[in-house]
Design an enzyme around this catalytic site. Structure first.
Site, PDB file in Angstrom:
ATOM      1  N   PRO A  49      18.804   0.513  59.413  1.00 28.10           N
ATOM      2  CA  PRO A  49      19.839   0.433  60.387  1.00 28.10           C
ATOM      3  C   PRO A  49      21.154   0.154  59.850  1.00 28.10           C
ATOM      4  O   PRO A  49      21.352  -0.923  59.403  1.00 28.10           O
ATOM      5  CB  PRO A  49      19.178  -0.412  61.329  1.00 28.10           C
ATOM      6  CG  PRO A  49      18.378  -1.393  60.554  1.00 28.10           C
ATOM      7  CD  PRO A  49      17.681  -0.653  59.464  1.00 28.10           C
ATOM      8  N   CYS A  63      22.599  -8.875  59.909  1.00 26.54           N
ATOM      9  CA  CYS A  63      23.917  -8.360  59.724  1.00 26.54           C
ATOM     10  C   CYS A  63      25.022  -9.401  59.522  1.00 26.54           C
ATOM     11  O   CYS A  63      25.063 -10.413  60.303  1.00 26.54           O
ATOM     12  CB  CYS A  63      24.249  -7.685  61.162  1.00 26.54           C
ATOM     13  SG  CYS A  63      25.964  -6.996  60.942  1.00 26.54           S
ATOM     14  N   ALA A 120      25.059   0.306  61.185  1.00 24.69           N
ATOM     15  CA  ALA A 120      25.973   0.710  62.295  1.00 24.69           C
ATOM     16  C   ALA A 120      26.967   1.685  62.070  1.00 24.69           C
ATOM     17  O   ALA A 120      27.510   1.812  61.067  1.00 24.69           O
ATOM     18  CB  ALA A 120      26.755  -0.429  62.911  1.00 24.69           C
ATOM     19  N   GLY A 152      18.169  -3.892  49.884  1.00 26.99           N
ATOM     20  CA  GLY A 152      19.232  -4.368  49.106  1.00 26.99           C
ATOM     21  C   GLY A 152      19.502  -3.616  47.925  1.00 26.99           C
ATOM     22  O   GLY A 152      18.346  -3.854  46.825  1.00 26.99           O
TER      23      GLY A 152
END
Length: 346
Positions: free
Chosen positions: A21, A105, A23, A209
């Site tokens: 996900p 986040c 943003a 990552g």
């Protein structure tokens, strides 16, 4: 190999390659694009737990899942257990089948409100939030998953303890980004902590990552023993990375990059989908970053990108993209293999 299926609660996923996900990036058109290229699972962009923002256009677009293959997974962020429970309930009413809690986040605007990875500094609050969300989701048969980092900073890597506590509270899958909050997106992701989390819990663990190539995907699976891989920035502009990874894990071979003609086709289809969700005014602007990522490493891409930023209607943007690809000429030529974008997985 990653073609084996995987289970999250009652949901069987076709494979173990997930879209992170992000943003402002993983909206419905982008999720569907990645699914089309072989991603087995995609989580929506973060949705706020603030009730006063639920009716904004931005949030309503984020919870738009029309025509998407299931399971519909929605990520929520916040700092208040009751508000997070309400957000979970609200999203389940709107079709969410899996709720993901964001403790990964690192963005300041999220962390200043003690949301996202800041929650890793306050383990009792984090646990309270998880328990409240599970209490809402479990009776509805909706699994709760967790996205986290290795810890707040190098001195406070508490991922193993946090994952154990989350599992005890009913979380059914844990994704770990191999960096601390302090690192943001700098430095190299490390995978030892992800391996330690995998060894400590029984629920599936997802490694995240810096997974930016099929070779890296294979290495990260070997280093962590993770059940699945989550890819973020590397999918921007090259969503076919999912099929490349799947092919490499299955055969050990490298899949050729798409041709110029194929790239032109998928970008055009994605733009149509993008404009349909955002409308003319917002759509033409938010499409620029997707076009920019797609042109990375392609000769003349940078100059075209500058020109693109001056176009402000969808039809002209689409036409310009089509003409630019047509001028590239050698349409059967393969795109160069390119480095990942520098944007952020959240």
């Amino acid at each position: 190999s990653c073609d084996t299926t995987m289970q999250i609660g009652p949901h069987l996923l076709p494979n173990r390659l997930f879209v992170a996900p992000m943003a402002g990036v993983t909206d419905r058109p982008f999720r569907q694009l990645c699914r089309g290229f072989g991603a087995g699972y995609a989580v929506s962009e973060m949705v706020t737990s603030r009730k006063d923002l639920w009716h904004t256009l931005k949030t309503s677009r984020r919870v738009d899942h029309r025509g998407e293959p299931g399971p519909i997974a929605v990520q929520i962020a916040g700092t208040d257990a009751a508000m997070m429970a309400d957000a979970a309930r609200h999203n389940i009413e709107r079709g969410a089948q899996i709720i993901d809690i964001n403790m990964g986040c690192p963005a300041k605007k999220v962390c200043n409100q003690w949301a996202g990875s800041a929650l890793m500094q306050d383990e009792p609050l984090a646990l309270q939030i998880i328990e409240a969300v599970v209490a809402v989701c479990a009776p509805q048969g909706v699994p709760v998953t967790l996205k986290m980092r290795t810890g707040w900073c190098a001195r406070a890597k508490n991922a193993v303890a946090s994952a154990r506590a989350a599992e005890g509270a009913g979380v059914q899958m844990v994704t770990v980004h191999g960096r601390t909050r302090e690192q943001g997106y700098k430095g190299e992701a490390e995978y030892e902590t992800i391996a330690a989390v995998k060894a400590a819990v029984r629920v599936p663990v997802v490694a995240n990552g810096d997974i930016d190539s099929p070779e890296k995907a294979r290495a990260v699976l070997a280093a962590t023993g993770a059940d699945a891989l989550m890819i973020g920035r590397a999918a921007q502009g090259r969503p076919w990375i999912f099929r490349e990874i799947a092919h490499h894990l299955a055969t050990g071979e490298e899949l050729p990059a798409p041709t110029v003609a194929e790239a032109a086709l998928w970008l055009t289809a994605h733009l149509h989908d993008h404009y349909a969700l955002y409308g003319e005014f917002t759509g033409v602007r938010s499409a620029r970053k997707h076009i920019g990522w797609a042109l990375r490493g392609v000769p003349g891409g940078e100059a075209f990108r500058a020109e693109m930023n001056r176009i402000d209607d969808c039809a002209a943007q689409l036409r310009a993209v089509g003409e630019w690809f047509a001028q590239l000429g050698q349409r059967h030529e393969r795109l160069p293999r390119i480095a990942a974008a520098a944007n952020d997985d959240l």
